[in-house]
Design an enzyme around this catalytic site. Sequence first.
Site, short mmCIF file in Angstrom:
data_model
loop_
_atom_site.label_atom_id
_atom_site.label_comp_id
_atom_site.label_asym_id
_atom_site.label_seq_id
_atom_site.Cartn_x
_atom_site.Cartn_y
_atom_site.Cartn_z
N ASP A 27 0.69 -1.26 0.09
CA ASP A 27 0.11 -0.34 0.38
C ASP A 27 1.03 1.40 0.30
O ASP A 27 1.03 1.57 1.34
CB ASP A 27 -1.14 -0.11 1.01
CG ASP A 27 -2.24 1.17 1.26
OD1 ASP A 27 -1.99 1.78 0.12
OD2 ASP A 27 -3.05 0.86 2.01
N ASP A 28 0.80 2.19 -1.02
CA ASP A 28 1.51 3.27 -1.68
C ASP A 28 3.47 3.36 -0.98
O ASP A 28 3.93 4.09 -1.39
CB ASP A 28 1.50 4.27 -0.57
CG ASP A 28 0.08 4.33 0.34
OD1 ASP A 28 -0.71 4.38 -1.33
OD2 ASP A 28 -0.14 5.69 1.23
N CYS A 31 -5.67 4.65 -4.02
CA CYS A 31 -6.61 3.47 -3.80
C CYS A 31 -7.58 2.47 -3.84
O CYS A 31 -7.61 2.16 -4.43
CB CYS A 31 -6.20 3.72 -1.88
SG CYS A 31 -6.50 1.77 -0.80
N ARG A 76 -7.78 -1.07 -6.25
CA ARG A 76 -7.83 -1.91 -5.58
C ARG A 76 -9.28 -2.61 -6.66
O ARG A 76 -9.87 -3.73 -6.98
CB ARG A 76 -8.02 -2.15 -4.29
CG ARG A 76 -7.30 -1.65 -3.19
CD ARG A 76 -7.16 -1.69 -2.50
NE ARG A 76 -5.74 -0.30 -2.22
CZ ARG A 76 -5.00 -1.91 -1.04
NH1 ARG A 76 -5.67 -2.80 -0.73
NH2 ARG A 76 -4.22 -0.79 -0.72
N LYS A 112 -6.01 -5.03 3.85
CA LYS A 112 -6.92 -4.24 3.59
C LYS A 112 -7.89 -4.44 2.44
O LYS A 112 -6.85 -4.87 1.65
CB LYS A 112 -5.77 -3.30 3.58
CG LYS A 112 -6.55 -1.82 2.88
CD LYS A 112 -5.27 -0.65 2.77
CE LYS A 112 -6.02 0.61 1.90
NZ LYS A 112 -5.03 1.74 1.84
N HIS A 158 -10.92 -2.06 1.34
CA HIS A 158 -10.72 -0.41 1.07
C HIS A 158 -12.11 -0.36 -0.10
O HIS A 158 -11.76 0.16 -1.39
CB HIS A 158 -10.30 0.15 0.45
CG HIS A 158 -10.06 1.73 0.51
ND1 HIS A 158 -8.54 2.72 0.94
CD2 HIS A 158 -10.69 2.70 1.38
CE1 HIS A 158 -9.01 3.35 0.78
NE2 HIS A 158 -10.26 3.41 1.00
N SER A 201 -8.16 1.90 4.96
CA SER A 201 -6.39 3.11 4.98
C SER A 201 -6.49 2.85 6.59
O SER A 201 -7.49 2.91 7.16
CB SER A 201 -6.90 3.90 4.56
OG SER A 201 -6.78 3.50 3.43
N HIS A 221 1.70 2.43 3.82
CA HIS A 221 0.57 3.66 4.21
C HIS A 221 0.90 3.90 5.73
O HIS A 221 1.30 3.44 6.56
CB HIS A 221 -1.10 3.22 3.75
CG HIS A 221 -1.86 4.43 3.74
ND1 HIS A 221 -2.27 4.92 4.74
CD2 HIS A 221 -2.11 4.79 1.77
CE1 HIS A 221 -3.19 6.00 4.29
NE2 HIS A 221 -3.81 5.31 2.88
N ASP A 281 -0.56 -1.07 -5.12
CA ASP A 281 -1.84 0.08 -5.15
C ASP A 281 -1.50 0.83 -5.99
O ASP A 281 -1.99 1.60 -6.52
CB ASP A 281 -2.60 -0.28 -4.13
CG ASP A 281 -2.04 1.22 -2.88
OD1 ASP A 281 -1.05 0.63 -3.37
OD2 ASP A 281 -3.46 1.55 -2.19
N ASN A 282 -0.46 1.59 -5.91
CA ASN A 282 -0.16 3.36 -6.11
C ASN A 282 1.50 3.77 -6.03
O ASN A 282 1.84 2.71 -5.00
CB ASN A 282 -1.13 3.97 -6.44
CG ASN A 282 -1.77 4.36 -4.08
OD1 ASN A 282 -2.70 4.54 -4.08
ND2 ASN A 282 -0.86 5.01 -4.18
N LYS A 342 2.31 9.57 -5.50
CA LYS A 342 0.55 9.12 -5.02
C LYS A 342 -0.53 9.89 -5.46
O LYS A 342 0.14 11.14 -5.60
CB LYS A 342 0.76 8.86 -3.85
CG LYS A 342 -0.95 8.67 -3.68
CD LYS A 342 -0.63 8.25 -1.36
CE LYS A 342 -2.64 7.31 -1.65
NZ LYS A 342 -2.32 7.32 -0.46
#
Lengths: 485, 485
Positions: B44-45, B84, B88, B138, B140, B163, B248, B300-301, B321
């Site tokens: 994540d991130d 996010c 996803r 996660k 989301h 998140s 994240h 995810d990003n 991001k």
Amino acid sequence: MNRRNFLKYVSIAGASLGLSGCAVKQFSFGPRQRKPNIIVIFADDLGYGDIGPYGHPTIATPNLDRMAEQGQKWTSFYAAAPVCSPSRSALMTGRYPIRLGTDESVFFEWSADGLPTEEVTIAQALKNAGYATGCVGKWHLGHLSRFLPTNRGFDEYYGIPYSNDMRVDPNMKVAKDVNFRESATLEKMRNPENRKGGWVPLMEGEEVVEYPCDQTTLTGRYTQRCVDFIKKNSDNPFFLYMAHSFPHVPLFASEEFSGKSRRGLYGDVVEELDASVGRILDTLHEQELENDTLVVFTSDNGPWLSKFEQGGSAGLLRGGKGQTYEGGMREPGIFYWPGRIAAGSVVMDIGTTMDLYKTFCSLACAKTPDGVQLDSFDLSPALFGSGSSPRKTFFYYRYREIYAVRHGEWKLHFITQGAYRQGEPKTVHNPPLLYHLGHDPSEKYNVAKDNPEVVEEIKQIAKEHSESFVPGESRYKKRFDWKDS
Amino acid sequence: MNRRNFLKYVSIAGASLGLSGCAVKQFSFGPRQRKPNIIVIFADDLGYGDIGPYGHPTIATPNLDRMAEQGQKWTSFYAAAPVCSPSRSALMTGRYPIRLGTDESVFFEWSADGLPTEEVTIAQALKNAGYATGCVGKWHLGHLSRFLPTNRGFDEYYGIPYSNDMRVDPNMKVAKDVNFRESATLEKMRNPENRKGGWVPLMEGEEVVEYPCDQTTLTGRYTQRCVDFIKKNSDNPFFLYMAHSFPHVPLFASEEFSGKSRRGLYGDVVEELDASVGRILDTLHEQELENDTLVVFTSDNGPWLSKFEQGGSAGLLRGGKGQTYEGGMREPGIFYWPGRIAAGSVVMDIGTTMDLYKTFCSLACAKTPDGVQLDSFDLSPALFGSGSSPRKTFFYYRYREIYAVRHGEWKLHFITQGAYRQGEPKTVHNPPLLYHLGHDPSEKYNVAKDNPEVVEEIKQIAKEHSESFVPGESRYKKRFDWKDS
């Protein structure tokens, strides 16, 4: 237990058992049980981020990938200067260029000086320890005979005497069969059109053997020379210094590599270097020398960013060639020695090209010069996994000043300046800027205010260093009077 | 030739000989000769440059290094959105978020909607093909029961519903033994002090089982759940979606990893993720499943740059991001399947998380949903070395617009904007900006003027794409009325 196995065991354990450290280290694991061969593959203006192991997305470097996977990747390995001649002088001597007087500029075709002849090069040190020594590629430490590799510790030399964007010096010695005077008139050289690449001489020993040098086949010819040198010396220890002319501009790739890379001409050139690395490693394998040979891959300074798409990338690092930000001086640093260096290991400690001097002398049982202040550390503990790098501090010199100091993970900038040959505006920072290179490898966040004691400590380290020696006299003042630019 | 060997040969050769492509592909090389297991490890991130194989200098990721060395590294692998929930939703459906109505924002704790329930998730498609399906981490994509993993194709779910900087929704189902109402009062949640991490609920299935969730042990607990899931399903094909909550912000590392990395807390957290990857790979090895399992690692990003040292690095890529520069959407993409994917291979073609949908369905002999326009390509030719990636074009959406288009090595920007949650100034480019990502991966040099025909071609591609479908209705409008920020 026979003597051979006993020594192998000692070597593995790293214990000396009364033998000198040097005596222990000379025994490697290959079939020949002799002093190890040493090869330095030195690129020119290659950026930290320009090859696969350091994350480039569009330059394919399968051989350097392999070298890193089977060897050791250093992530804080430095050239001693952000431009060519100072960087190379430090590699050759294990000393900061300021001590040598080579820090201020680079040598040009009109330079009448070179690396001081009283300095003992690593080639001399290794030659004295019984090594065959070969230099192939770009020299750039003086092109007059007394400064050339064959008078500085190398048995043989083949390559270009300085950067590939420079011209010939009409005073140079020329082989009989080369039609030199005709193409090397001052008038022709003064024409800017004639500076667009291809006007550099190719030398064998101390003579120009090709002029203008055909740069399109240069990487391939260097490689063949190196392969021949390795084969010729397969039965005695050798030191090979392979200093590629590229990816310094002007860029030339051979027909085989032209137009093949996704990265354009720059990528073609780097992919050809990568293939050359592959040929060297394959030759070691074929000659059953890979377990007896340390191969080091690095570069002289960061990417020449103001050349746009013809310049490289420092990856996530800030800045490039000519600058004392990380991108100017931190380089790929890959060490390869199957059987001795752990495959796939990564070292995040500090190392520099100056440290190769003591490291090589240690491995080769070579004597370091008496009465000379070396700025070199033996990196063996980190290379062979017994400890960390002994180097904790590094001074980033530009011209004749300390621009920045790294001490542990901290870096303090006194002076910064803009991109190479783009005006290069110089900024003095008072108070200086402090970055934490571990947390902030891209040098984005000045944390000086939060860490005043670190700032003071590093200022003191810089002061003590500067006061501990007298800088060498500049080696860039003696010139031929035909200089015209 | 018996049937087993015959099929193995067919599979190696990639020829179908009258069998469906799917039927051929289901036979892997492990001892069980069954449909392959599939594991997606989703960070994540995490930035493109944050791990060893992509060049980070101070984060040690030996397990991801190993995964890349023994697997395949993609250097142009994209998340389908720079934030996010849209990202996803695309991974789960193989479709651009604009089709789903999930493109405009992300889900919050006050959101009363989710990924449309009529969409067939990849978990549903694989479950229909006989797979055991597990989701850990996660989610989301909506936190109300009907949107949660156990109602969207997963047999089981353990993790946080959105998140880790978000709070609880007081309407959520809560396990009997959790003291929830006391700590989840609106008053407490409205206090900004209580937003500094740790106020996210942990769920099992559709119930909150821990509140506030102890995030310091989250990575370790996720890992244990995944190990248990793999062991439990060692005799039947499984799909495991392991979506880490980190890096994240807010960042939390366990005691074992805190303070260990040179990169500070961010590095500690990433090194703990790396260790988790190691445990997954080790478990596959112990269970003799590694030759039967495809493992994919991505994120995810891009990195949340405005979090300073607590945000990651996109390496040499521009932006992070929330942005449609490469740094916002290009991610590490590592594919690992010993025996099927060539060790140490590198793919520079385009791939996206949307492409996993068709790729997995192909490997699993799973049916793709009827009458649904997928934006997915089967990456098998590139993964298994028989050809290049079938994806040639990629649309960079932000909010409800096409900001940029990649077509081959070219990328055309219509709109760009600033860093996520830093004002994000939006700039419309007319004429648009054109970059060549092969020559210029850092998006520095606009070459639109020199390539007007490329600009026109890509404009036309974008126009045709936009006209080919009706965007889904936004899923971010239904809210609980207790929203207070």
